[in-house]
Design a protein around this motif. Structure first.
Motif, PDB file in Angstrom:
ATOM      1  N   ARG A  33      43.740  41.859  40.079  1.00 46.73           N
ATOM      2  CA  ARG A  33      44.775  42.428  40.943  1.00 46.73           C
ATOM      3  C   ARG A  33      46.033  42.738  40.138  1.00 46.73           C
ATOM      4  O   ARG A  33      46.367  42.042  39.173  1.00 46.73           O
ATOM      5  N   THR A  34      46.743  43.754  40.552  1.00 44.58           N
ATOM      6  CA  THR A  34      47.979  44.130  39.864  1.00 44.58           C
ATOM      7  C   THR A  34      48.993  43.003  39.926  1.00 44.58           C
ATOM      8  O   THR A  34      49.692  42.718  38.956  1.00 44.58           O
ATOM      9  N   SER A  35      49.072  42.340  41.073  1.00 46.28           N
ATOM     10  CA  SER A  35      50.005  41.223  41.236  1.00 46.28           C
ATOM     11  C   SER A  35      49.270  39.892  41.081  1.00 46.28           C
ATOM     12  O   SER A  35      48.208  39.697  41.671  1.00 46.28           O
ATOM     13  N   TYR A  76      50.035  37.301  42.456  1.00 47.14           N
ATOM     14  CA  TYR A  76      50.178  36.576  43.715  1.00 47.14           C
ATOM     15  C   TYR A  76      49.213  37.084  44.785  1.00 47.14           C
ATOM     16  O   TYR A  76      49.140  36.514  45.871  1.00 47.14           O
ATOM     17  N   SER A  77      48.487  38.148  44.473  1.00 48.81           N
ATOM     18  CA  SER A  77      47.516  38.687  45.423  1.00 48.81           C
ATOM     19  C   SER A  77      46.233  37.864  45.374  1.00 48.81           C
ATOM     20  O   SER A  77      45.967  37.140  44.405  1.00 48.81           O
ATOM     21  N   GLN A 130      42.807  36.617  44.585  1.00 49.90           N
ATOM     22  CA  GLN A 130      42.067  36.807  43.341  1.00 49.90           C
ATOM     23  C   GLN A 130      40.553  36.651  43.496  1.00 49.90           C
ATOM     24  O   GLN A 130      39.823  36.704  42.518  1.00 49.90           O
TER      25      GLN A 130
END
Length: 338
Positions: free
Chosen positions: A134-136, A138-139, A141
């Motif tokens: 994921r790009t973030s 915190y998203s 996984q």
């Protein structure tokens, strides 16, 4: 360099040609097509004497190959490759392979329900992410090992092979034991160490095109896998990054035509990741079939609004069911079938 053998050659002539090429320090790949047998030189062919080789009995002609990719090149392998995905499912040839399932595995009920629904509608394999890049940070996984276990459970109930993404070479032994098709995601397309390791695997590899990669770079990544011995590569066009921001990516259907011209490897299209919008998936999937794609990989979720990952680009099982007859109709127009 490739040697094209005459239509009627003897085994002695074939072995003589192979030996002559190996004397020049290259590895020889033999490709026996429906009408033509080709000897391809893998490695540095600078020391090969083109004039001498062209005069060998049984040799029709000699061609220099300018492209850097060899094993993936159609000049080395004129017939389309058909890749066995496991459990009697293939991709390539006349029949299109439709792979469907959620972006991420979220629960047993979710993955089993979606798998059963897409199979009833005509899908031949299921996708589902257990490990999610994921790009973030915190998203969500992914569920990891538990996600793979749930995919295996869905496979047990439907009989469909599993396609899921490998993130790290450390996970490869586990994937080889549990997964049918190993996906290399767009962000890892040029992770050459990972490509080499899956190249030593016997599992089919679904190689997604990188976000900003050229067609040649994509094929060279396939070459990394094939150079290690694994010829079971499936290419996946999933959209590339352009200046346009309305869609998630820009679906490059011209790449499907280009790759089919340059390479014998099957190409599937992922309209879900390419567009990022569920309402576009139907038309882009149909367009991909007309462009010559060998299959589709479509995100299907039973509750897109509450999906933990990429709900905006996921269609429902009901929408997938409505799509499949349309794909079959379009496929018939271009001499293919679902």
């Amino acid at each position: 360099m490739v040697l094209i053998m005459k239509s009627k050659f003897t085994q002695e002539q074939l072995q003589e040609a192979i030996a002559a090429m190996e004397t020049g320090g290259v590895k020889v790949m033999v490709s026996k097509g429906s009408e033509t047998t080709i000897l391809g030189a893998e490695g540095n062919s600078a020391k090969l004497d083109e004039e001498y080789l062209s005069q060998l009995p049984g040799v029709e002609r000699v061609m220099r190959v300018s492209e850097p990719f060899k094993a993936a090149n159609r000049k080395y392998h004129p017939d389309d490759s058909v890749i066995d995905m496991g459990r009697g499912v293939t991709v390539g040839g006349k029949k299109l392979a439709v792979i469907a399932g959620p972006c991420s595995v979220e629960s047993e009920a979710q993955i089993v329900a979606v798998a059963q629904a897409v199979k009833e509608s005509g899908a031949v394999a299921m996708r589902g992410g257990a490990y999610k890049p994921r790009t973030s940070p915190y998203s969500f996984q992914g569920m990891g090992v538990e996600g793979v276990r749930l995919l295996m459970e869905a496979r047990e109930k439907t009989g469909m092979p599993i396609v899921t993404e490998l993130m790290s070479a450390d996970q490869l032994p586990f994937f080889e034991e549990c997964v049918d098709v190993i996906q290399i995601g767009a962000r890892n397309m040029q992770n050459f160490d990972l490509l080499k390791k899956v190249g030593r695997s016997k599992k089919p590899i679904l190689l997604k095109r990188g976000l900003s990669s050229t067609i040649e770079e994509w094929l060279m990544s396939a070459e990394y896998i094939m150079a290690e011995g694994n010829k079971n590569v499936i290419l996946c066009e999933r959209g590339i990054r352009t200046f346009e921001t309305y869609t998630r990516n820009t679906l490059d259907l011209s790449a499907v035509l280009a790759v089919k011209q340059l390479s014998h490897l099957p190409v599937v299209v992922d309209p879900s990741h390419a567009c990022g919008k569920a309402w576009m998936v139907e038309r882009m999937a149909m367009a991909a079939v007309t462009a010559g794609a060998d299959g589709l990989i479509i995100e299907v979720h039973n509750d897109p609004k509450n999906a933990l990952c990429d709900g905006a680009q996921s269609i429902t099982p009901q929408q997938f069911e409505a799509l499949m007859p349309k794909l079959a109709a379009v496929a018939a127009c271009v001499g293919r079938e679902i």
